[in-house]
Design a protein around this motif. Structure first.
Motif, PDB file in Angstrom:
ATOM      1  N   ALA A  20       0.645  -1.244   0.008  1.00 38.69           N
ATOM      2  CA  ALA A  20      -0.082   0.018   0.155  1.00 38.69           C
ATOM      3  C   ALA A  20       1.018   1.178   0.057  1.00 38.69           C
ATOM      4  CB  ALA A  20      -0.828   0.105   1.249  1.00 38.69           C
ATOM      5  N   SER A  21       0.427   2.477  -0.699  1.00 35.47           N
ATOM      6  CA  SER A  21       1.057   3.624  -0.868  1.00 35.47           C
ATOM      7  C   SER A  21       0.956   4.426   0.444  1.00 35.47           C
ATOM      8  CB  SER A  21       0.703   4.196  -2.011  1.00 35.47           C
ATOM      9  OG  SER A  21      -0.438   4.579  -2.087  1.00 35.47           O
ATOM     10  N   ALA A  22      -0.529   3.975   1.180  1.00 34.96           N
ATOM     11  CA  ALA A  22      -1.113   4.649   2.416  1.00 34.96           C
ATOM     12  C   ALA A  22      -1.837   3.713   3.070  1.00 34.96           C
ATOM     13  CB  ALA A  22      -1.317   6.042   2.019  1.00 34.96           C
ATOM     14  N   ALA A  23      -1.987   3.534   4.216  1.00 33.75           N
ATOM     15  CA  ALA A  23      -2.906   2.759   4.928  1.00 33.75           C
ATOM     16  C   ALA A  23      -3.246   3.477   6.287  1.00 33.75           C
ATOM     17  CB  ALA A  23      -2.469   1.301   4.939  1.00 33.75           C
ATOM     18  N   ALA A  24      -4.297   3.340   6.766  1.00 36.54           N
ATOM     19  CA  ALA A  24      -4.459   3.686   8.173  1.00 36.54           C
ATOM     20  C   ALA A  24      -5.581   2.594   8.823  1.00 36.54           C
ATOM     21  CB  ALA A  24      -5.316   4.943   7.968  1.00 36.54           C
ATOM     22  N   GLU A  25      -5.716   2.662  10.053  1.00 35.58           N
ATOM     23  CA  GLU A  25      -6.547   1.712  11.016  1.00 35.58           C
ATOM     24  C   GLU A  25      -7.103   2.519  12.313  1.00 35.58           C
ATOM     25  OE1 GLU A  25      -5.501  -2.578  12.961  1.00 35.58           O
ATOM     26  OE2 GLU A  25      -4.652  -0.791  13.920  1.00 35.58           O
ATOM     27  N   ASN A  26      -8.545   2.279  12.173  1.00 36.88           N
ATOM     28  CA  ASN A  26      -9.402   2.914  13.261  1.00 36.88           C
ATOM     29  C   ASN A  26      -9.800   1.514  14.150  1.00 36.88           C
ATOM     30  OD1 ASN A  26      -9.332   5.325  12.222  1.00 36.88           O
ATOM     31  ND2 ASN A  26     -11.619   5.496  11.455  1.00 36.88           N
ATOM     32  N   ILE A  27      -9.473   1.914  15.350  1.00 38.16           N
ATOM     33  CA  ILE A  27     -10.037   0.795  16.345  1.00 38.16           C
ATOM     34  C   ILE A  27     -11.217   1.670  17.175  1.00 38.16           C
ATOM     35  CG2 ILE A  27      -8.069  -0.596  16.175  1.00 38.16           C
ATOM     36  CD1 ILE A  27      -7.104   0.152  18.516  1.00 38.16           C
ATOM     37  N   SER A  28     -11.890   0.699  17.663  1.00 39.19           N
ATOM     38  CA  SER A  28     -12.768   1.294  18.945  1.00 39.19           C
ATOM     39  C   SER A  28     -13.471   0.130  19.679  1.00 39.19           C
ATOM     40  CB  SER A  28     -13.901   2.286  18.410  1.00 39.19           C
ATOM     41  OG  SER A  28     -14.603   1.363  17.425  1.00 39.19           O
ATOM     42  N   ALA A  29     -14.204   0.182  20.552  1.00 36.98           N
ATOM     43  CA  ALA A  29     -14.793  -0.445  21.526  1.00 36.98           C
ATOM     44  C   ALA A  29     -16.120  -0.096  22.165  1.00 36.98           C
ATOM     45  CB  ALA A  29     -13.888  -1.208  22.453  1.00 36.98           C
ATOM     46  N   GLY A  30     -17.112  -0.628  22.123  1.00 39.68           N
ATOM     47  CA  GLY A  30     -18.226  -0.248  22.743  1.00 39.68           C
ATOM     48  C   GLY A  30     -19.416   0.062  22.019  1.00 39.68           C
ATOM     49  N   TYR A  31     -19.162   0.332  20.776  1.00 40.80           N
ATOM     50  CA  TYR A  31     -20.192   0.559  19.767  1.00 40.80           C
ATOM     51  C   TYR A  31     -20.960  -0.612  19.416  1.00 40.80           C
ATOM     52  CZ  TYR A  31     -17.839   4.997  19.112  1.00 40.80           C
ATOM     53  OH  TYR A  31     -17.122   6.257  19.201  1.00 40.80           O
ATOM     54  N   HIS A  32     -22.342  -0.726  19.606  1.00 38.94           N
ATOM     55  CA  HIS A  32     -22.989  -1.674  19.303  1.00 38.94           C
ATOM     56  C   HIS A  32     -23.734  -2.012  17.861  1.00 38.94           C
ATOM     57  CE1 HIS A  32     -23.869  -2.483  24.065  1.00 38.94           C
ATOM     58  NE2 HIS A  32     -22.485  -2.340  23.738  1.00 38.94           N
ATOM     59  N   THR A  33     -23.437  -0.989  17.191  1.00 41.90           N
ATOM     60  CA  THR A  33     -23.959  -0.963  15.782  1.00 41.90           C
ATOM     61  C   THR A  33     -22.926  -0.421  14.520  1.00 41.90           C
ATOM     62  OG1 THR A  33     -25.291   1.043  15.700  1.00 41.90           O
ATOM     63  CG2 THR A  33     -26.392  -0.758  16.547  1.00 41.90           C
ATOM     64  N   LEU A  34     -23.237  -0.579  13.590  1.00 44.98           N
ATOM     65  CA  LEU A  34     -22.175  -0.236  12.555  1.00 44.98           C
ATOM     66  C   LEU A  34     -22.466   1.474  12.535  1.00 44.98           C
ATOM     67  CD1 LEU A  34     -20.149   0.027  10.158  1.00 44.98           C
ATOM     68  CD2 LEU A  34     -22.188  -0.724   8.660  1.00 44.98           C
ATOM     69  N   ALA A  35     -23.597   1.798  12.612  1.00 49.55           N
ATOM     70  CA  ALA A  35     -23.978   3.287  12.529  1.00 49.55           C
ATOM     71  C   ALA A  35     -23.285   4.061  13.706  1.00 49.55           C
ATOM     72  CB  ALA A  35     -25.634   3.563  12.641  1.00 49.55           C
ATOM     73  N   GLU A  36     -23.486   3.475  14.784  1.00 52.72           N
ATOM     74  CA  GLU A  36     -22.659   4.075  16.012  1.00 52.72           C
ATOM     75  C   GLU A  36     -21.256   4.264  15.999  1.00 52.72           C
ATOM     76  OE1 GLU A  36     -23.612   1.510  19.414  1.00 52.72           O
ATOM     77  OE2 GLU A  36     -25.587   2.346  19.488  1.00 52.72           O
ATOM     78  N   ALA A  37     -20.504   3.112  15.316  1.00 54.72           N
ATOM     79  CA  ALA A  37     -19.107   2.973  14.934  1.00 54.72           C
ATOM     80  C   ALA A  37     -18.694   4.144  13.986  1.00 54.72           C
ATOM     81  CB  ALA A  37     -18.716   1.620  14.555  1.00 54.72           C
ATOM     82  N   PHE A  38     -19.471   4.282  12.938  1.00 56.57           N
ATOM     83  CA  PHE A  38     -19.241   5.043  11.890  1.00 56.57           C
ATOM     84  C   PHE A  38     -19.460   6.854  12.402  1.00 56.57           C
ATOM     85  CE2 PHE A  38     -20.804   7.968   8.598  1.00 56.57           C
ATOM     86  CZ  PHE A  38     -19.965   7.944   7.644  1.00 56.57           C
ATOM     87  N   SER A  39     -20.442   6.820  13.348  1.00 52.24           N
ATOM     88  CA  SER A  39     -20.849   8.263  13.601  1.00 52.24           C
ATOM     89  C   SER A  39     -19.662   8.485  14.849  1.00 52.24           C
ATOM     90  CB  SER A  39     -21.921   8.373  14.589  1.00 52.24           C
ATOM     91  OG  SER A  39     -22.934   8.127  13.630  1.00 52.24           O
ATOM     92  N   GLY A  40     -19.030   7.565  15.712  1.00 52.74           N
ATOM     93  CA  GLY A  40     -17.974   7.861  16.506  1.00 52.74           C
ATOM     94  C   GLY A  40     -16.689   8.235  15.570  1.00 52.74           C
ATOM     95  N   TRP A  41     -16.439   7.303  14.654  1.00 47.75           N
ATOM     96  CA  TRP A  41     -15.049   7.617  13.998  1.00 47.75           C
ATOM     97  C   TRP A  41     -15.404   9.235  13.074  1.00 47.75           C
ATOM     98  CZ3 TRP A  41     -15.434   1.961  11.801  1.00 47.75           C
ATOM     99  CH2 TRP A  41     -14.763   1.200  12.600  1.00 47.75           C
ATOM    100  N   ARG A  42     -16.585   9.192  12.722  1.00 45.80           N
ATOM    101  CA  ARG A  42     -16.807  10.509  11.889  1.00 45.80           C
ATOM    102  C   ARG A  42     -16.377  11.715  12.728  1.00 45.80           C
ATOM    103  NH1 ARG A  42     -22.451  10.872  10.710  1.00 45.80           N
ATOM    104  NH2 ARG A  42     -22.152  11.871  12.829  1.00 45.80           N
ATOM    105  N   ASP A  43     -16.934  11.489  14.122  1.00 46.78           N
ATOM    106  CA  ASP A  43     -16.823  12.854  15.033  1.00 46.78           C
ATOM    107  C   ASP A  43     -15.598  12.782  15.629  1.00 46.78           C
ATOM    108  OD1 ASP A  43     -19.470  13.305  14.008  1.00 46.78           O
ATOM    109  OD2 ASP A  43     -20.405  12.349  15.766  1.00 46.78           O
ATOM    110  N   SER A  44     -14.825  11.916  15.364  1.00 47.83           N
ATOM    111  CA  SER A  44     -13.198  12.189  16.057  1.00 47.83           C
ATOM    112  C   SER A  44     -12.214  12.559  15.093  1.00 47.83           C
ATOM    113  CB  SER A  44     -12.948  10.659  16.687  1.00 47.83           C
ATOM    114  OG  SER A  44     -11.572  10.528  16.832  1.00 47.83           O
ATOM    115  N   PRO A  45     -11.724  13.581  15.297  1.00 41.75           N
ATOM    116  CA  PRO A  45     -10.778  14.014  14.113  1.00 41.75           C
ATOM    117  C   PRO A  45      -9.571  12.999  13.768  1.00 41.75           C
ATOM    118  CG  PRO A  45     -10.893  15.877  15.686  1.00 41.75           C
ATOM    119  CD  PRO A  45     -11.720  14.792  16.405  1.00 41.75           C
ATOM    120  N   PRO A  46      -8.885  12.502  14.508  1.00 36.77           N
ATOM    121  CA  PRO A  46      -7.978  11.396  14.029  1.00 36.77           C
ATOM    122  C   PRO A  46      -8.749  10.303  13.250  1.00 36.77           C
ATOM    123  CG  PRO A  46      -7.855  11.507  16.380  1.00 36.77           C
ATOM    124  CD  PRO A  46      -8.851  12.482  16.069  1.00 36.77           C
TER     125      PRO A  46
END
Length: 175
Positions: free
Chosen positions: A108-134
């Motif tokens: 890969a020329s570039a790659a990134a990883e998001n991790i999280s815990a505690g989100y019970h749905t995809l919608a929650e995880a996506f919203s959490g990631w979207r609202d976190s700058p990194p």
């Protein structure tokens, strides 16, 4: 029997019949997959829906769409499983991200990883990631066209679900 009583009884019968029909529906099946609770052992995140959500978000920000990549899916699953097994939210719970990419031979020329815990749905995880700058920065990785995602249940954990999302721009040389 009077007409008024007969009319009321037939109305009640119709309401009861409609209620019975509604009770026959599986409410989980009628909800979009991004609202599906992923707290049960047999639940799986809908990777296609995740790619669609992330691609839409990327398009709104002038970037290319992402598609599901089997290698990145496997890597995300391994990372989420490792975190769930250790009940620890950590990018290097098994080994460093770049080392994991190299071990899989993922170029890969570039790659990134998001991790999280505690989100019970995809919608929650996506919203959490979207609202976190990194995490948002990772989802908006320039040139990315591939992704993998996993949600792994950890029933004894306070979090219940561990998540890993990997986004990559294939090609190039990784150092």
């Amino acid at each position: 029997m009077g007409a008024s009583l007969l009319l009321r009884l037939s109305g009640l019968a119709a309401v009861a019949l409609l209620g019975a029909c509604a009770a026959d529906r599986d409410p989980v099946m009628s909800d979009p997959s991004f609202y599906q609770k992923l707290t049960t052992v047999d639940a799986k995140v809908d990777a296609g829906m995740a790619a669609s959500m992330i691609s839409g978000y990327r398009a709104n920000n002038g970037l290319t769409a992402v598609t599901v990549d089997p290698t990145l899916m496997q890597m995300a699953e391994e990372q989420a499983r490792a975190m769930a097994a250790r009940d620890k939210l950590d990018h290097s719970v098994s080994r460093e991200f770049n080392d994991r990419l190299r071990a899989k031979g993922y170029n890969a020329s570039a790659a990134a990883e998001n991790i999280s815990a505690g989100y019970h749905t995809l919608a929650e995880a996506f919203s959490g990631w979207r609202d976190s700058p990194p995490h948002r920065k990772n989802m908006l990785l320039n040139g990315a066209t591939k992704m993998g995602i996993a949600a792994v249940q950890a029933p004894k954990s306070k979090f219940k679900v561990y998540w890993a999302l990997i986004i990559a721009a294939p090609g190039g040389r990784r150092g």
